[in-house]
Design an enzyme around this catalytic site. Sequence first.
Site, short mmCIF file in Angstrom:
data_model
loop_
_atom_site.label_atom_id
_atom_site.label_comp_id
_atom_site.label_asym_id
_atom_site.label_seq_id
_atom_site.Cartn_x
_atom_site.Cartn_y
_atom_site.Cartn_z
CD GLU A 51 43.69 -35.62 73.39
OE1 GLU A 51 43.54 -36.41 72.43
OE2 GLU A 51 44.37 -34.59 73.31
CD GLU A 79 41.52 -31.79 69.77
OE1 GLU A 79 42.20 -32.46 70.55
OE2 GLU A 79 42.00 -31.16 68.81
#
Length: 711
Positions: free
Chosen positions: A169, A505
């Site tokens: 991420e 997100e």
Amino acid sequence: MRKLLYIFTCLLLSYKAIAGELNSPNGNFKLKFSLENGKPTYQLDYKNQAIILPSTLGFELVKAQDLLDNFELIAENTDSFDESWKPVWGERSEIRNQYNELLVALNQKGTERKINIRFRLFDDGLGFRYEFPQQDNLQYFVIQSENTQFAMAGDHTAFWIPGDFDTQEYNYNKSRLSEIRSLMQEAITPNASQTQFSPTGVQTSLMMKTDNNLYINLHEAALIDYSCMHLELDDVNFIFQSHLTPDVLGHMAYMQAPTQSPWRTVIASDQAADILQSTLTLNLNEPCAYEDTEWIKPVKYIGVWWEMISGMSSWAYTDLPAVKLGETDYNKTEPNGTHGATNENVRRYIDFAAEHGFDQVLVEGWNEGWEDWFGKSKDYVFDFLTPYPDFDVEALNEYAHSKGVKLMMHHETSGSTRNYERHMDQAYQFMVDHGYNAVKSGYVGNMIPRGETHYGQWMVNHYQYALTKAADYKIMVNAHEAVRPTGLSRTYPNLVGNESARGTEYESFGGNNPDHTTILPFTRLIGGPMDYTPGIFETDISQYNPNNTSYVRSTLARQLALYVTMYSPLQMAADLPQTYEKYMDAFQFIKDVPVDWQETVILEAEPGDYITYARKDKASENWFVGRTNDEEARTSKINFHFLTPGKKYIATVYADQKDAHYKDNPKAYQIKQYQVNSKSKLNQYCAPGGGYAISIMEVTDTSTLKGLKKL
């Protein structure tokens, strides 16, 4: 005479050892294998240009002599293969699997241990793996290091993220290979769990571009019972070496012959679009493992999720400082008033899904234990069975099914995989009993067993166990924070999605770079689909949570495009129903766009800049186009050659207005309709962080074209 024949045979074997060659079916790729002083070595050319310079192969072992050198060639076989197969779901309804193969069988002199290296050369690149046959001298062994090299022919431009055993991420970086070391510290941004290993270590799938405009991608395929591969760069000589994910003891993989490694892959072309169209990763995986696949269906869903991600509501039912599963009576505790997974709220989502044709509704935060689930290194966190008092499992599922909608289960393990396996059969049976057929699983935080990481062999085996166990219950899996995909969805098509990258997100956690979605299809999506969760129309997060000043780095029009450019058979309309109700004209595209495709065409592509896809619906003659753009304003120029000649269509174009900008004016969009055919052309403006989406519907009644401008 016999002596002369023996000498001739030895010379012949020696010749084969230094001159084993293989061409791709179309002749563009050439592989050379050799033994250089007993060391296995390969190199790869594309159209007479070097892709991989001579690179060595082999292993260092724990408490055993290494498998690096002193090899002799004992056999060499070539073969060809050509078939077509039909995926259960995918970017195309049929895939051709054509390759030429070279198998070299090696014996290590002195130890008499044997290892085979299998090379498969496709028209889109190379796959190779190590195979360890059954033998007396190599049965159980532990790998300390896999020394597979990928020697680059220059200081290429790379699109990379830091090598990390726990997370992918990160935002992507674009730089020369020689610049990775100086940029590494800045590239490492905080995450719930992360473990870097080198100032020049990067992750696969790694995308590169040479000064001669060749595009090269390095990755792996069929990662099973092995640890995930990273790449460590010698930034003086531009040589990558495989760096496996270690366990707590520093060991990379535990092996028992007969066995094999995953495939190491090199995809290359002089056209960026060819990288996106490659099926090499899927083709290197085994055929479908299931006889019955009727229960595996692509899904378009909404969910009680973005309101939690934005901070508008919470996963937890109460604000207790600590809970102990099974010993906390939630019926006697005061609700915090912000819990999202309530009966009333979930019914609202179900109603919206039913009205607009969505298949499922994801609900997170429905089960007990969320009050102190993260960062406590708790082994026993959730039981995946017990709902909070304000979530009636039976009633909500009955209500959803009455409206033709299913609820989607959520299993957050909080990294405690031992606890998940402890409850897995009960949890999956609970799903079956209550009408769930799909689960989103999560692995946030450090791993338990403690000392393991997300991408080591232990966890790779866990993800595989969860997937195949789910198949026993006819359940589809969408695994978040799991190891990056390597084409296993061909073999196990109930793996309908993964996260394994920085998704939407993060737009609520500080933002993704505007070029992020122009890179992901060249990197993360090479291994399989991503649950990117697009469709955010309210890009100002403070509208949901005044304490969150983040904003989505995308125009509204590009959010629509992502349903085409970010392929997945599992697509979420991630924003809130009340927001979509304000923009129903734009929301129509999300309702119309399919999640399963008959054909895919790349109209424009340049990693880090832009991508334009055209995809044909698997169930109709309709096409859909999506364009994602980086931070620069550009004009997209496409033609509609992919349409069937002689047929007429209505194209609805959802595009940025001239004053649109991902930061200052993201909601400035326009919708126009045209009549188009296979000879039509379009020049379309794309704002910074923008793009466009087009639905192209076949026309059978030509009267509907009246008044529409022709392109």
